[in-house]
Enzyme design. Structure first.
Site, mmCIF file in Angstrom:
data_model
loop_
_atom_site.group_PDB
_atom_site.id
_atom_site.type_symbol
_atom_site.label_atom_id
_atom_site.label_comp_id
_atom_site.label_asym_id
_atom_site.label_seq_id
_atom_site.Cartn_x
_atom_site.Cartn_y
_atom_site.Cartn_z
ATOM 1 N N ASP A 6 0.813 -1.225 0.000
ATOM 2 C CA ASP A 6 0.000 0.000 0.000
ATOM 3 C C ASP A 6 0.846 1.275 0.000
ATOM 4 O OD1 ASP A 6 -2.117 -1.832 0.368
ATOM 5 O OD2 ASP A 6 -1.908 -1.694 2.542
ATOM 6 N N GLU A 21 -11.375 1.199 -3.216
ATOM 7 C CA GLU A 21 -10.662 1.561 -1.995
ATOM 8 C C GLU A 21 -9.370 2.299 -2.361
ATOM 9 O OE1 GLU A 21 -9.439 -2.054 -0.003
ATOM 10 O OE2 GLU A 21 -8.969 -3.034 -1.908
#
Length: 540
Positions: free
Chosen positions: A14, A187
């Protein structure tokens, strides 16, 4: 000069990448591992150096009891108004209808800290990022969670204005700006202002082999005003099953001083057993989700495109204005525990390294035996990431248990349900012995049992070694550090992979670690002394 992907090997998921002046920074998720948020810096996008983690105190991060793969999800690093802004999420529930979480904000004028005490922001959804508009306003952009069983749980991307006077959100301004497309699971949003447009980068498809990143844009920040990029997605490996890099998506965009563009993305490098199809299963990602960097160009219509196509490239042209960065060639580590603080490569589970866990310095790491490796509370484990498919790791340990409930040794660990280790313990008949055990989805197996290896009387230290060779690994022991014996147990490395854990649990977001542990679930706090730790990477 070339960027070789992944640029941050091993569990570095991420990525949130920014540039400040001539220096690039990447912040990565750390989940249940302490300290929270992993930071690297570079001036060339090729060579990266590890920095101190910002969330190094329980004031900033309290994860005791967090489930596996809870904790820090997708931090967002930004720079504005002369300081660094870090938005981070502490997730307390990972499975089931609810995602109980809190989003926090901390700031620092220096990337190395100190970081301010956390400000609680909200709990609307995870993957929150802070957008600094050119007009001076600030907004929180985040995935939005919906627990209702008759709705999809990923309920679009919410934008909420942030009040600089109160340092709090204005919930009355919240609006859904993007619902994603039929791939669902939207997301990881990041918002940018480029050439008169607001560009929204967001992940879809889940952080598995169906992962992808999409881009949408709008002239305003009005509700549902964003139009998705045609001929997308922006990046994905769903249709490149034989490519070295997989699962790309969920990342951040940045520009160089001379105007080139690059995108940092999570990525995985799965492998298959020789007996398996390379497509089904798609593979086992023992190194977890790593970080790749792809070059980006803009088409005539003003849309960003990954150079080389949406599958990305392993070798990428570095920036023309790159400043060569001095960094280690690999991630090998030799630690003789001479310093009074742990090396930056070390991590602990959910809690910081304090006297409760042990001490370090003067040539020894001493760990106080606590709960089992299956606990989510008080665990005396100090571990570092697997960052290569092939490596040897070795340690030397002194431990004098009087009960089978006391154990200390060398561990390979994914989470509290998936790990193995070689350790010293006590047997009622033999006294001190060496055992090898594995926890496979909470099915615990002691491999040696009555054949546990007796430690000769008068032996003070025992040496342990693990040899990891991509698909499998074995443990060795020595009583003098010179003559080694291999335990006749070959373990499947796939059990320590994201993809294996995913078969039975939603907590599959980290990667394999190797480290040192002491257990005394009898509660007598038996102490293990480790003389050194050596991790040496080998060629693939």
């Amino acid at each position: 000069m070339k960027i070789q992907n992944p640029v941050l090997p091993g569990f570095n998921a991420d990525p949130s990448m920014i540039r400040v002046g001539d220096t690039y920074y990447i912040a990565n998720s750390t989940f249940e591992w302490f300290p929270g948020v992993r930071l690297h810096e570079s001036k060339d996008l090729v060579h990266w150096n590890l920095l101190p983690s910002p969330l190094a105190t329980t004031t900033l991060l309290d994860m005791k009891g967090n489930p596996a793969s809870g904790g820090i999800w997708a931090p967002d690093l930004s720079y504005a108004d002369g300081k660094f802004w870090l938005i981070y999420t502490d997730v307390k529930i990972t499975d089931g209808p609810f995602k109980d979480m809190t989003n926090y904000l901390t700031t620092a004028t220096d990337i190395r800290g100190p970081w301010t005490d956390p400000i609680k922001i909200n709990g609307v959804g995870f993957d929150a990022s802070l957008f600094h508009d050119e007009n001076g306003r600030k907004y929180l952009v985040q995935q939005t969670w919906d627990h209702r069983e008759y709705h999809h749980p990923f309920n679009g991307i919410t934008l909420t204005e942030f009040d600089l006077d109160t340092m709090q959100l204005k919930p009355e301004t919240a609006r859904n700006i993007f619902n994603g497309d039929d791939v669902k699971l939207v997301e990881g949003p990041h918002l940018y202002q480029i050439n008169g447009y607001y560009y929204l980068f967001a992940a879809e498809g889940g952080t598995v082999f169906t992962h992808q990143e999409v881009v949408a844009r709008s002239k305003t920040l009005d509700e549902l005003s964003f139009e998705e990029e045609p001929d997308g997605p922006f990046i994905t490996n769903i249709d490149t099953p034989d490519f070295y890099l997989q699962k790309q998506g969920h990342g951040a965009l940045t520009s160089t001083p001379s105007g080139e563009w690059y995108y940092a993305s999570l990525v995985a490098r799965p492998w298959n057993h020789a007996t398996e199809s390379s497509h089904d299963p798609r593979g086992w990602s023992t190194l977890g989700r790593e970080t790749s960097i792809q070059k980006v160009e803009w088409d005539d219509a003003g849309w960003p495109r990954v150079v080389g196509g949406h599958g990305g490239q392993v070798m990428v042209e570095a920036p023309k204005d790159a400043i060569l960065t001095d960094a280690p060639k690999d991630h090998s580590q030799h630690d003789t525990f001479d310093q009074s603080t742990l090396d930056l490569n070390w991590n602990t589970l959910r809690q910081p390294f304090t006297a409760k866990l042990g001490t370090v310095g003067n040539g020894a790491l001493k760990l106080v035996g606590q709960q089992s490796l299956s606990s989510t509370f008080d665990v005396s484990l100090v571990a570092r990431r697997w960052q290569a498919f092939n490596f040897d790791a070795e340690t030397k340990v002194k431990f004098d248990p009087f009960s089978y409930q006391q154990m200390a040794g060398l561990v390979n660990f994914y989470n509290d349900k998936h790990y193995s280790w070689i350790f010293i313990t006590n047997d009622e008949q033999k006294g001190r012995v060496i055992e090898v055990a594995q926890n496979d989805n909470n099915h615990y197996t002691s491999f040696l049992k009555d054949q546990a290896i007796a430690i000769p009387a008068g032996t003070e230290f025992v040496w342990f070694k693990v040899k990891v060779r991509k698909e499998s690994y074995t443990y060795q022991y020595s009583f003098d550090g010179q003559n080694w014996e291999t335990v006749p147990v070959e373990l499947d490395a796939a059990i320590l992979s994201d993809d294996y854990v995913l078969q039975t649990s939603g907590g599959f977001f980290t990667g394999a670690f190797v480290g040192l542990a002491a257990v005394d679930y009898a509660g007598y706090e038996a102490v293990a002394t480790f003389d050194h730790f050596d991790y040496q990477e080998l060629p693939d």
